[in-house]
Design an enzyme around this catalytic site. Sequence first.
Site, PDB file in Angstrom:
ATOM      1  N   ILE A  81       0.873  -1.052  -0.182  1.00 34.79           N
ATOM      2  CA  ILE A  81      -0.105  -0.016  -0.170  1.00 34.79           C
ATOM      3  C   ILE A  81       0.790   1.404  -0.141  1.00 34.79           C
ATOM      4  CG2 ILE A  81      -1.844   1.278   1.331  1.00 34.79           C
ATOM      5  CD1 ILE A  81      -2.724  -1.592   2.486  1.00 34.79           C
ATOM      6  N   GLY A  84       2.259   2.004  -3.359  1.00 33.91           N
ATOM      7  CA  GLY A  84       1.363   2.573  -4.429  1.00 33.91           C
ATOM      8  C   GLY A  84       1.003   3.902  -3.854  1.00 33.91           C
ATOM      9  N   GLU A  85       1.096   4.395  -2.904  1.00 34.76           N
ATOM     10  CA  GLU A  85       0.547   5.625  -2.362  1.00 34.76           C
ATOM     11  C   GLU A  85       1.998   6.631  -2.463  1.00 34.76           C
ATOM     12  OE1 GLU A  85      -2.542   6.984  -1.761  1.00 34.76           O
ATOM     13  OE2 GLU A  85      -3.151   4.754  -2.229  1.00 34.76           O
ATOM     14  N   GLY A  86       3.018   5.864  -2.640  1.00 32.81           N
ATOM     15  CA  GLY A  86       4.070   6.971  -2.660  1.00 32.81           C
ATOM     16  C   GLY A  86       4.745   7.513  -1.321  1.00 32.81           C
ATOM     17  N   SER A 190      -4.638   3.815  -5.264  1.00 36.62           N
ATOM     18  CA  SER A 190      -3.213   3.741  -6.245  1.00 36.62           C
ATOM     19  C   SER A 190      -2.805   2.060  -6.529  1.00 36.62           C
ATOM     20  CB  SER A 190      -1.987   4.098  -5.271  1.00 36.62           C
ATOM     21  OG  SER A 190      -2.041   3.331  -4.079  1.00 36.62           O
TER      22      SER A 190
END
Length: 223
Positions: A81, A84-86, A190
């Site tokens: 996660i 994906g969220e950076g 994301s």
Amino acid sequence: MMDARLLAVAGGAAGFAAWAATRRPDTGEIDFTALGLPGETVFDQAIDFMGVFGMVRVSAMKNVTDQVMSHRNVRAMLAVIRRGEGTRGPDGYATLFGGKLFTGWADHPRVKVCRTFANGKRVCSTAAGAYQFLASSWDETRAAMKLPDFSPASQDRAAVGRIAARGALADVIAGRFDSAILKLSREWASLPGSPYGQPVISKETARAEFLAAGGLIPGVVLA
């Protein structure tokens, strides 16, 4: 999210006003007696709701134990996660939507940021922290899980609570990666398969991150 929960709890515009009135002005926590409910168990059942992209079972957040938090597949999915969220870097827990940082762990920062993606889609969001919680989602999760603050430990626990609410916790623990990702893509925009129109990481990237972080998928061996 609020509309669906409204139907479950009270119904109609008057119900929404009543719901808003149950927030304590000093802490923002929910006053169960103001809702006319006898206790948290009934409330937990009432706030399970059908969202636009699937069922959200807020009551399932109570399945998150210390043992669940320490499970290797759970920790690996949290890494996915964050990929994906950076927010994988050291400042991830203090990151606002768009990349700027906030200070203090007392509460969600509640700062709305707007940005335009490469595909031309403009998004305004209060997302914050390692898992980019919206302020509304954080309030819901904090109340259900009785979280004391917005610290990294609380953010981790809240993220697993959201995983449980999406019905993906058993899939994550069992290593049913594809099934888990499909469910969680409704929670995190994301992740591959997300219906929200924001940039996503590929399933191959997500799977590689899961394995690299120590996750186990039956029949898959990390080279």
